[in-house]
Design a protein around this motif. Structure first.
Motif, PDB file in Angstrom:
ATOM      1  N   VAL A  71      43.893  40.878  34.702  1.00  0.00           N
ATOM      2  CA  VAL A  71      43.036  41.635  33.790  1.00  0.00           C
ATOM      3  C   VAL A  71      41.577  41.233  33.951  1.00  0.00           C
ATOM      4  N   ASP A  72      41.322  40.085  34.576  1.00  0.00           N
ATOM      5  CA  ASP A  72      39.958  39.614  34.822  1.00  0.00           C
ATOM      6  C   ASP A  72      39.402  40.114  36.151  1.00  0.00           C
ATOM      7  N   GLY A  73      40.180  40.939  36.884  1.00  0.00           N
ATOM      8  CA  GLY A  73      39.710  41.441  38.166  1.00  0.00           C
ATOM      9  C   GLY A  73      39.873  40.463  39.302  1.00  0.00           C
ATOM     10  N   VAL A  74      40.816  39.547  39.194  1.00  0.00           N
ATOM     11  CA  VAL A  74      41.026  38.529  40.223  1.00  0.00           C
ATOM     12  C   VAL A  74      42.284  38.865  41.025  1.00  0.00           C
ATOM     13  N   ASP A  75      42.143  38.915  42.365  1.00  0.00           N
ATOM     14  CA  ASP A  75      43.296  38.943  43.257  1.00  0.00           C
ATOM     15  C   ASP A  75      43.248  37.661  44.089  1.00  0.00           C
ATOM     16  N   VAL A  76      44.124  37.518  45.063  1.00  0.00           N
ATOM     17  CA  VAL A  76      44.189  36.221  45.750  1.00  0.00           C
ATOM     18  C   VAL A  76      42.961  35.946  46.615  1.00  0.00           C
ATOM     19  N   VAL A  77      42.370  36.986  47.232  1.00  0.00           N
ATOM     20  CA  VAL A  77      41.203  36.712  48.072  1.00  0.00           C
ATOM     21  C   VAL A  77      39.970  36.411  47.224  1.00  0.00           C
ATOM     22  N   ARG A  78      39.869  37.033  46.065  1.00  0.00           N
ATOM     23  CA  ARG A  78      38.762  36.689  45.163  1.00  0.00           C
ATOM     24  C   ARG A  78      38.948  35.282  44.598  1.00  0.00           C
ATOM     25  N   ALA A  79      40.197  34.924  44.295  1.00  0.00           N
ATOM     26  CA  ALA A  79      40.463  33.567  43.812  1.00  0.00           C
ATOM     27  C   ALA A  79      40.077  32.546  44.871  1.00  0.00           C
ATOM     28  N   LEU A  80      40.395  32.831  46.143  1.00  0.00           N
ATOM     29  CA  LEU A  80      40.033  31.923  47.229  1.00  0.00           C
ATOM     30  C   LEU A  80      38.519  31.771  47.323  1.00  0.00           C
ATOM     31  N   HIS A  81      37.800  32.884  47.256  1.00  0.00           N
ATOM     32  CA  HIS A  81      36.337  32.837  47.348  1.00  0.00           C
ATOM     33  C   HIS A  81      35.756  32.047  46.185  1.00  0.00           C
ATOM     34  N   LEU A  82      36.242  32.288  44.978  1.00  0.00           N
ATOM     35  CA  LEU A  82      35.767  31.550  43.809  1.00  0.00           C
ATOM     36  C   LEU A  82      36.009  30.054  43.979  1.00  0.00           C
ATOM     37  N   SER A  83      37.204  29.698  44.411  1.00  0.00           N
ATOM     38  CA  SER A  83      37.562  28.288  44.543  1.00  0.00           C
ATOM     39  C   SER A  83      36.695  27.582  45.579  1.00  0.00           C
ATOM     40  N   LEU A  84      36.514  28.205  46.747  1.00  0.00           N
ATOM     41  CA  LEU A  84      35.771  27.560  47.825  1.00  0.00           C
ATOM     42  C   LEU A  84      34.270  27.517  47.571  1.00  0.00           C
ATOM     43  N   THR A  85      33.783  28.331  46.644  1.00  0.00           N
ATOM     44  CA  THR A  85      32.359  28.274  46.296  1.00  0.00           C
ATOM     45  C   THR A  85      32.120  27.508  44.994  1.00  0.00           C
TER      46      THR A  85
END
Length: 406
Positions: free
Chosen positions: A313-327
């Protein structure tokens, strides 16, 4: 262009990495759209400029780097480094196949000057993508998996299959080997000994996993997509059901839907913690109603082709989660949205095949609410048009390719 969802760091680009020739990589197109809509610069390694991913409006530049998987690792690493230098900023590489995931993990030190990589143990992706080694990891950590064997020769293959009884399942054993010297074209359900001998002729290589078959009548096919941070901590875990696949029963998901399954999410998350997996992953499970167990049948150490089925519901999929985590940004932990996924052309083939064998009318072929399509997107129609030209209308595609070459 900012999509609904968390704010991603637009100063950190992404490179979609692939090894091997598979222009119908709709998972790569999905990743380009997901990150591109959030304003992240997206680059991609492609076979040629007429792949659907290459023509996406969200791909800033496509690097034409055709590969087969037979190249020495140093050649593949050199192509990555050349792309990294051309991008000019430290970039997050997103693997779209097992070989790319293995390459990135095993060459982290060489790639680190140009790429931000998840701190996954270097040899772990290879072990997870190797069907025999995955079984050993499952047994060590108490995760159910179908009975399996890695026969040394055809005599052992036949002996084991006879002792188990037919049908059985055949899979290519290891990453890179499946490209360089595949024993079977894809995961194959073998109904009898004649089919087994036909699938593994005596003059070809034998690098296969023989796996127990869980009957379709007693099974449910589940999928989990997840992204883990350092130490295997799950950041997002999604669960859903595979409704159809191509080829039927054994192939890629052509139709699926989300379904919350806390038990399965916990099993997948605990397994990733136990082995220290970090990054995105796509896990296939076969639930056996006879035993009440979820059997892990595949662990793909990268985002799966149908990962856009899943979003929170927050607009997060796995590739966005990866980008968020690594940044270094927090990953919101909201629940997953209800959604369906369909890969049109292959799903139509799967529906027709299963309708014929089951003697019933195919279902789910018409547009439904909240469906994510593999190729079509209203804001990015070019990949769908190219997919039709390339995979459904090859003659016009060949004319276009010839015109561009002249």
């Amino acid at each position: 262009m900012q999509a609904n969802g968390p704010e991603l760091d637009r100063e950190v680009p992404v490179l979609l990495v692939k090894v091997g020739r598979y222009p119908d990589a709709y998972g790569a197109t999905g990743a380009a759209r997901s990150l591109g809509r959030a304003g992240v610069p997206v680059y991609a390694l492609v076979e040629d400029r007429l792949t659907p991913t290459a023509v996406s409006r969200y791909v800033r530049r496509a690097f034409v780097r055709p590969s087969t998987g037979r190249e020495p690792a140093e050649v593949l690493v050199a192509a990555l480094l050349a792309a990294g230098r051309a991008i000019g900023r430290r970039t997050i590489p997103v693997p779209t196949d097992d070989e790319a995931a293995v390459l990135l993990a095993e060459h982290q030190e060489e790639l680190a000057p140009h790429f931000l990589l998840p701190p996954v143990p270097a040899r772990l992706p290879r072990r997870l993508a190797d069907k025999g080694a995955l079984g050993e990891l499952c047994r060590r950590h108490g995760v159910a998996t179908p009975r399996a064997a890695t026969p040394a020769d055809r005599a052992e293959l036949l002996s084991t299959a006879r002792s188990w009884g037919y049908p059985v399942v055949l899979k290519n054993l290891a990453p890179f080997t499946r490209l360089a010297a595949p024993a079977v074209s894809h995961t194959t359900v073998v109904p009898d000994e004649a089919a087994l001998l036909a699938a593994c002729p005596p003059d070809g290589p034998l690098s296969v996993l023989l796996q127990e078959y869980v009957p379709q009548a007693a099974a449910e096919d589940w999928i989990t997509h997840l992204c883990c941070g350092p130490g295997g901590k799950p950041l997002v875990v999604f669960t859903g059901v595979k409704d159809r696949s191509w080829p039927p029963e054994t192939g890629v998901t052509t139709r699926g839907h989300t379904r919350s399954n806390l038990e399965l999410a916990a099993i997948a998350g605990d397994f990733c913690r136990a082995i220290g997996y970090c990054g995105t992953a796509d896990l296939d499970w076969r639930y056996d109603r006879r035993t009440g167990r979820y059997n892990l049948v595949d662990f793909n150490p990268r985002n799966g082709a149908q990962f856009r089925l899943f979003e929170t519901v927050d607009g997060v999929d796995v590739v966005r989660a990866l980008h968020l985590s690594l940044t270094g940004r927090p990953v919101p932990s909201g629940p997953q949205l209800p959604r369906r996924f369909r890969m049109g052309r292959l799903d139509t083939l799967s529906a027709a095949a299963t309708a014929w064998t089951d003697r019933r009318r195919p279902w789910g072929l018409w547009p439904e609410p909240r469906t994510e399509h593999a190729w079509f997107a209203a804001d990015d129609p070019a990949p769908a048009a190219m997919a039709v030209l390339r995979f459904s209308l090859p003659a016009p595609y060949r004319l276009l390719r010839s015109a561009l070459r002249s």
